[in-house]
Design a protein around this motif. Structure first.
Motif, PDB file in Angstrom:
ATOM      1  N   GLY A 158       0.812  -1.207   0.000  1.00  0.00           N
ATOM      2  CA  GLY A 158       0.000   0.000   0.000  1.00  0.00           C
ATOM      3  C   GLY A 158       0.847   1.259   0.000  1.00  0.00           C
ATOM      4  O   GLY A 158       0.601   2.185  -0.776  1.00  0.00           O
ATOM      5  N   GLU A 188       2.985   1.463  -3.317  1.00  0.00           N
ATOM      6  CA  GLU A 188       2.144   1.816  -4.456  1.00  0.00           C
ATOM      7  C   GLU A 188       1.777   3.294  -4.428  1.00  0.00           C
ATOM      8  O   GLU A 188       1.886   3.999  -5.444  1.00  0.00           O
ATOM      9  CB  GLU A 188       0.861   0.958  -4.461  1.00  0.00           C
ATOM     10  N   ALA A 189       1.342   3.781  -3.255  1.00  0.00           N
ATOM     11  CA  ALA A 189       0.954   5.191  -3.125  1.00  0.00           C
ATOM     12  C   ALA A 189       2.151   6.103  -3.359  1.00  0.00           C
ATOM     13  O   ALA A 189       2.028   7.150  -4.024  1.00  0.00           O
ATOM     14  CB  ALA A 189       0.348   5.436  -1.742  1.00  0.00           C
ATOM     15  N   ARG A 190       3.279   5.723  -2.846  1.00  0.00           N
ATOM     16  CA  ARG A 190       4.490   6.538  -3.000  1.00  0.00           C
ATOM     17  C   ARG A 190       4.890   6.666  -4.469  1.00  0.00           C
ATOM     18  O   ARG A 190       5.204   7.750  -4.951  1.00  0.00           O
ATOM     19  CB  ARG A 190       5.619   5.896  -2.192  1.00  0.00           C
ATOM     20  N   ARG A 231       2.953   6.228  -7.136  1.00  0.00           N
ATOM     21  CA  ARG A 231       1.934   7.024  -7.838  1.00  0.00           C
ATOM     22  C   ARG A 231       2.176   8.505  -7.607  1.00  0.00           C
ATOM     23  O   ARG A 231       2.132   9.319  -8.534  1.00  0.00           O
ATOM     24  CB  ARG A 231       0.525   6.646  -7.370  1.00  0.00           C
ATOM     25  N   TYR A 232       2.432   8.878  -6.363  1.00  0.00           N
ATOM     26  CA  TYR A 232       2.694  10.271  -6.000  1.00  0.00           C
ATOM     27  C   TYR A 232       3.920  10.796  -6.747  1.00  0.00           C
ATOM     28  O   TYR A 232       3.883  11.884  -7.318  1.00  0.00           O
ATOM     29  CB  TYR A 232       2.887  10.389  -4.485  1.00  0.00           C
TER      30      TYR A 232
END
Length: 186
Positions: free
Chosen positions: A42, A45-47, A49-50
């Motif tokens: 999680g 993935e978020a990192r 995308r950012y």
């Protein structure tokens, strides 16, 4: 190395360039933090995308070069342009690139966590091996490379002073001379 261990008849000789090795206490904190974020479900993935939304391809390449080179200003501008174009192309054409990157990172970290099994795999390689490592590598500390070399005395080793994680890019002529010299001696 893993392929050579399971299918030795398909490999004549092996050149390991700053290979993934079990780390010790000498691991760079910034690098350790990057890996910790990437292996956390999680969060990785978020990192990513950012970062892809916030950083231009040039900045993404600069982050990698900063981690891999001792002196990022020494990077060949043509190489930087090619890497930047590759980031653009992959972003446009490869939809699951972050998924693949994180899967590979997580798999590698799991493999390295099984230190004894990994060391046994290294010891099982019965082909000529050249281990090349930069003395200033932040991703694969020189202490890890020295331990691997000591555990595998049949291997030839070349520790490149003042070089980081990517000697083939940082000092290509020197790297070429080391590899071709070793291959010529086989």
């Amino acid at each position: 190395m893993l392929h050579t261990a399971v299918a030795p008849n398909t490999v004549t000789a092996l050149v390991l360039v700053d290979p993934a090795l079990p780390a010790g206490r000498s691991t760079d904190r910034t690098v350790a933090g990057e890996f910790l974020l990437n292996i956390t479900p999680g969060v990785g993935e978020a990192r990513l995308r950012y970062m892809h939304r916030r950083l231009a391809p040039e900045a993404q390449v600069a982050r990698v070069i900063d981690l891999c080179f001792v002196d990022p200003s020494s990077a060949d501008p043509r190489m930087l342009a090619a890497m930047t174009e590759l980031v653009r192309t992959r972003s446009a054409e490869v939809s699951d690139i972050d998924v693949s990157f994180l899967a590979a990172t997580r798999s590698l970290m799991a493999l390295l966590a099984r230190r004894r099994a990994y060391q046994a795999t290294m010891a099982s390689v019965d082909r000529p091996v050249l281990l090349i490592n930069g003395t200033e590598d932040r991703l694969v500390p020189i202490a890890s490379a020295r331990r691997a070399a000591a555990r595998n005395p049949r291997w030839s080793t070349e520790f490149l002073a003042g070089v980081g994680h990517t000697p083939q890019l940082e000092v290509p002529e020197r790297f070429f001379d080391v590899v071709t010299g070793w291959l010529g001696g086989l």
